[in-house]
Design a protein around this motif. Structure first.
Motif, short mmCIF file in Angstrom:
data_model
loop_
_atom_site.label_atom_id
_atom_site.label_comp_id
_atom_site.label_asym_id
_atom_site.label_seq_id
_atom_site.Cartn_x
_atom_site.Cartn_y
_atom_site.Cartn_z
N LYS A 1 -77.36 -41.79 22.27
CA LYS A 1 -76.57 -40.75 21.71
C LYS A 1 -76.15 -39.79 22.79
N PRO A 2 -75.30 -39.14 22.72
CA PRO A 2 -74.61 -38.38 23.95
C PRO A 2 -75.94 -37.36 24.17
N ILE A 3 -76.19 -37.17 25.35
CA ILE A 3 -77.02 -36.27 25.95
C ILE A 3 -76.19 -35.14 26.80
N HIS A 4 -76.51 -33.92 26.38
CA HIS A 4 -75.72 -32.89 27.23
C HIS A 4 -76.14 -32.75 28.63
N THR A 5 -75.16 -33.18 29.37
CA THR A 5 -75.29 -32.98 30.73
C THR A 5 -74.09 -32.12 31.29
N LYS A 6 -74.26 -31.38 32.42
CA LYS A 6 -73.35 -30.46 32.79
C LYS A 6 -72.44 -30.91 33.89
N PRO A 7 -71.53 -31.18 33.80
CA PRO A 7 -70.62 -31.62 35.00
C PRO A 7 -70.57 -30.58 36.17
N VAL A 8 -70.74 -31.27 37.49
CA VAL A 8 -70.54 -30.44 38.56
C VAL A 8 -69.28 -30.76 39.30
N GLY B 1 -66.13 -30.68 42.10
CA GLY B 1 -65.91 -30.71 43.54
C GLY B 1 -66.46 -31.81 44.12
N ALA B 2 -67.09 -32.60 43.61
CA ALA B 2 -67.86 -33.90 43.90
C ALA B 2 -66.83 -35.01 44.14
N GLU B 3 -67.30 -35.85 45.00
CA GLU B 3 -66.34 -37.27 45.42
C GLU B 3 -66.25 -37.97 44.12
N ASN B 4 -67.35 -38.24 43.46
CA ASN B 4 -67.70 -39.06 42.33
C ASN B 4 -67.89 -38.12 41.24
N ILE B 5 -68.55 -38.57 39.91
CA ILE B 5 -68.88 -37.54 38.82
C ILE B 5 -70.39 -37.41 39.07
N THR B 6 -70.38 -36.26 39.24
CA THR B 6 -71.67 -35.48 39.42
C THR B 6 -72.23 -34.89 38.17
N ARG B 7 -73.36 -35.14 37.71
CA ARG B 7 -73.72 -34.50 36.24
C ARG B 7 -74.99 -33.93 36.55
N LYS B 8 -75.45 -32.65 35.94
CA LYS B 8 -76.42 -31.98 35.95
C LYS B 8 -77.34 -32.33 34.70
N LEU B 9 -78.52 -32.92 35.05
CA LEU B 9 -79.39 -33.44 34.05
C LEU B 9 -80.29 -32.05 33.76
N ASN C 1 -87.56 -26.98 32.55
CA ASN C 1 -87.70 -25.86 33.41
C ASN C 1 -86.72 -26.07 34.71
N GLU C 2 -86.12 -26.96 34.82
CA GLU C 2 -85.42 -27.50 36.16
C GLU C 2 -84.05 -28.37 35.79
N THR C 3 -83.45 -28.55 36.72
CA THR C 3 -82.17 -29.29 36.63
C THR C 3 -82.10 -30.32 37.86
N MET C 4 -81.41 -31.28 37.77
CA MET C 4 -81.28 -32.64 38.65
C MET C 4 -79.92 -32.78 38.65
N GLU C 5 -79.39 -33.17 39.95
CA GLU C 5 -77.94 -33.60 39.94
C GLU C 5 -78.05 -34.82 40.46
N VAL C 6 -77.00 -35.86 39.83
CA VAL C 6 -77.08 -36.91 39.89
C VAL C 6 -75.56 -37.46 40.00
N ASN C 7 -75.16 -38.42 40.95
CA ASN C 7 -73.69 -39.01 41.27
C ASN C 7 -73.73 -40.31 40.36
N PHE C 8 -72.43 -40.30 39.68
CA PHE C 8 -72.14 -41.65 39.14
C PHE C 8 -70.69 -41.99 39.41
#
Length: 187
Positions: free
Chosen positions: A25-32, A34-42, A46-53
Motif C-alpha cells: 500500500k502507499p505509505i505517506h512519505t513527504k518529498p524533500v 532540492g536533492a540530486e535523487n528523490i529524497t523522501r522523509k519517512l 515522533n521523529e522523521t528520517m530522510e532517505v535518498n532513492f
C-alpha cells in the motif's frame, strides 16, 4: 450452545484484522525538494528520517504487475525478528520487474542490540556504526534486511529480490548503491 457461538464469533473478529493486514500500500512519505535523487522523509512516530532513492522508485500508487510477493510472504519475513513493528513507514518499487521491492518498518523504543538479540538464528552479514545488515533466502526470494538506529527506535528496511528475473549479485549491487552509496551518511 449460544455461549459457544459467541466465543467463536469473538475469535473470528479477533483474527480478521490480523489476516487482512496489507503491506502492499502507499505509505505517506513527504518529498524533500532540492536533492540530486528523490529524497523522501519517512514519518517515524515522533521523529522523521530522510532517505535518498533513485528516480524510478514509486511511492504514491500500487501497480500489482510490479509487485512479486504477497502479504503472507511479508508476514513470514517479519517473523524472522521476534519483535513486532510499531508501524510500517515505507513501501516502494520500480516499474522494472528486475529491481527490488522495498518496505520499511519502525520499532519504537528498540535498539540495535534488541534486534541482534531477537533475530531468529542469524548473525549480521555486516555491522557498522548505527546499522546492521542481514541477508538470507526466504522461499524463492533473496532478502536484504537493513536495520538503522534512529534516536527513538530502529528503522528496518526490507528489500525483496525478484529471483526469477534478477541475479543475487545484481540485487546486492542495487542495494549496495541504494543503501550505502546515495545514502552515504549512513555508513
Amino acid at each position: 450452545m449460544q455461549n459457544k457461538i459467541l466465543q467463536t464469533i469473538a475469535v473470528l473478529l479477533f483474527l480478521i484484522p490480523l489476516s487482512c493486514t496489507s503491506y502492499i500500500k502507499p505509505i505517506h512519505t513527504k518529498p524533500v525538494s532540492g536533492a540530486e535523487n528523490i529524497t523522501r522523509k519517512l514519518i517515524l512516530q515522533n521523529e522523521t528520517m530522510e532517505v535518498n532513492f533513485y528516480g524510478d522508485y514509486i511511492f504514491d500508487r500500487v501497480d500489482k504487475n510490479f509487485i512479486f510477493f504477497t502479504n503472507k510472504d511479508i508476514s513470514g519475513i517479519l517473523a524472522n525478528l521476534e519483535l513486532k513493528p510499531s508501524s510500517q513507514v515505507l513501501f516502494t518499487y520500480t516499474r522494472s520487474s528486475i529491481y527490488n521491492n522495498m518496505l520499511g518498518f519502525y520499532y519504537h523504543g528498540k535498539t540495535l542490540q534488541d534486534i541482534k538479540n531477537n533475530v531468529s538464528g542469524k548473525t549480521p552479514e555486516k555491522e557498522m556504526q548505527g546499522g546492521l545488515l542481514y541477508t538470507y533466502q526466504y522461499k524463492s526470494f533473496y532478502i536484504m534486511d537493513w536495520y538503522k538506529q534512529e534516536e527513538k527506535g530502529v528503522v528496518r528496511f526490507i528489500s525483496v529480490n525478484n529471483s526469477a528475473k534478477q541475479s543475487v549479485d545484481k540485487f546486492r549491487l542495487e542495494n549496495t548503491n541504494l543503501f550505502f552509496e546515495i545514502n552515504s551518511f549512513w555508513k
